[in-house]
Design a protein around this motif. Structure first.
Motif, short mmCIF file in Angstrom:
data_model
loop_
_atom_site.label_atom_id
_atom_site.label_comp_id
_atom_site.label_asym_id
_atom_site.label_seq_id
_atom_site.Cartn_x
_atom_site.Cartn_y
_atom_site.Cartn_z
N THR A 78 0.83 -1.20 0.00
CA THR A 78 0.00 0.00 0.00
C THR A 78 0.87 1.25 0.00
O THR A 78 0.59 2.22 -0.72
CB THR A 78 -0.94 0.01 1.21
N ASP A 79 1.95 1.23 0.79
CA ASP A 79 2.86 2.36 0.81
C ASP A 79 3.45 2.61 -0.57
O ASP A 79 3.55 3.75 -1.03
CB ASP A 79 4.00 2.12 1.81
N ASP A 125 1.00 4.26 -2.89
CA ASP A 125 0.86 5.68 -2.58
C ASP A 125 2.08 6.47 -3.05
O ASP A 125 1.96 7.58 -3.60
CB ASP A 125 0.66 5.88 -1.07
N LYS A 168 1.99 6.81 -6.86
CA LYS A 168 1.03 7.82 -7.29
C LYS A 168 1.62 9.23 -7.13
O LYS A 168 1.52 10.06 -8.04
CB LYS A 168 -0.27 7.69 -6.48
N ARG A 177 2.38 14.27 0.32
CA ARG A 177 3.24 13.54 1.26
C ARG A 177 3.88 14.52 2.25
O ARG A 177 5.11 14.63 2.33
CB ARG A 177 4.35 12.80 0.49
#
Length: 262
Positions: free
Chosen positions: A5-6, A9, A12, A64
């Motif tokens: 998942t990290d 992200d 993206k 971020r």
């Protein structure tokens, strides 16, 4: 450990950074530019460098905000997440101001062990070379292909690249020459595009010196994801910059290290 998942992200956000930098760099590429120098011996910088990094930092502040930033043109930012984005808005400014399409935008993410995600983006050709723990890929105009380094194992069959013919100091240049003499083909002046070509299997060795961390973090991640190896000239970690060797195979890397160290 960075989980899937990290990585999704991060990926993206990284593509958003690369897209933002493309807009800025293409606006200025092959256009009249005021050129400044950071040093007396001509280390060029332009408004394109500064605006491209500012655009990427703006994306990070939105997507971020807890991550750190190490960029060529701006102040370092200490994050709280344990991750740092390493940015070079135009790697190869000399090529950029000369109109050659061998410069690129470098984006990497690293933790305490070094870079694990990277993009080498060439806005003018529309190519994006990406590497992460799942592998490496070439992306252009909606098409994606896997990246894989060559299987070249001997210097006699290797193509070697470096940005500057002098490589670095006189002794560093002499060390490079020892390797290049045994290689099949030597080319110069490719900037970060040389590392992209190595990841894609078109060339076999890149040897450089006097690099900064933001010059090499993204290439490390891309090349390692494509199956290659990147170290310093002693075989240690290379993400702090300095003397760097990137090779397609362990055998080729070992042979080149032997020549580099006399």
């Amino acid at each position: 450990m960075t989980n899937r998942t990290d990585i999704d992200d991060i990926r993206k956000a990284a593509h958003a950074l690369a897209d933002a930098a493309r807009v800025v760099t293409l606006r200025y590429f092959r256009q009249p530019l005021e050129i400044e120098t950071k040093r007396a011996d001509f280390d060029p910088v332009t408004v394109a460098d500064r605006e491209a990094e500012a655009a990427m930092r703006a994306v990070l502040s939105r997507m971020r905000p807890d991550d750190g930033i190490l960029g060529e043109e701006g102040e370092a930012v200490l994050g709280t997440s344990g991750l740092t984005w390493v940015l070079d808005p135009i790697d190869g400014t000399r090529g950029f101001i000369s109109g050659t399409p061998t410069w690129g935008v470098l984006i990497a993410v690293q933790d305490e062990d070094g870079p694990f995600y990277g993009i080498i983006d060439q806005p003018f050709t529309g190519e994006r070379f990406e590497g992460d723990p799942s592998g490496a890929r070439w992306i252009r105009a909606g098409e994606t292909r896997p990246l894989q380094v060559s299987m070249t194992a001997t210097l006699a069959r290797a193509t070697i690249l470096s940005t500057f013919p002098e490589v670095g100091t006189r002794s560093e240049g002499a060390a490079f020459a020892r390797v290049a003499r045994d290689c099949r083909l030597t080319r110069y002046g490719m900037d970060c595009y040389a590392y992209a070509l190595l990841a894609a299997g078109h060339v076999d060795l890149v040897i450089e010196a006097q690099l900064q961390p933001y010059d090499i973090a993204a290439p490390i991640a891309v090349i390692q994801a494509a199956g290659g190896i990147v170290t310093d000239w002693r075989g240690g970690p290379a993400h702090h910059g300095g003397q760097v060797i990137a090779a397609a195979t362990p055998a080729l890397h070992a042979a080149a290290l032997e020549r580099l160290n006399g």
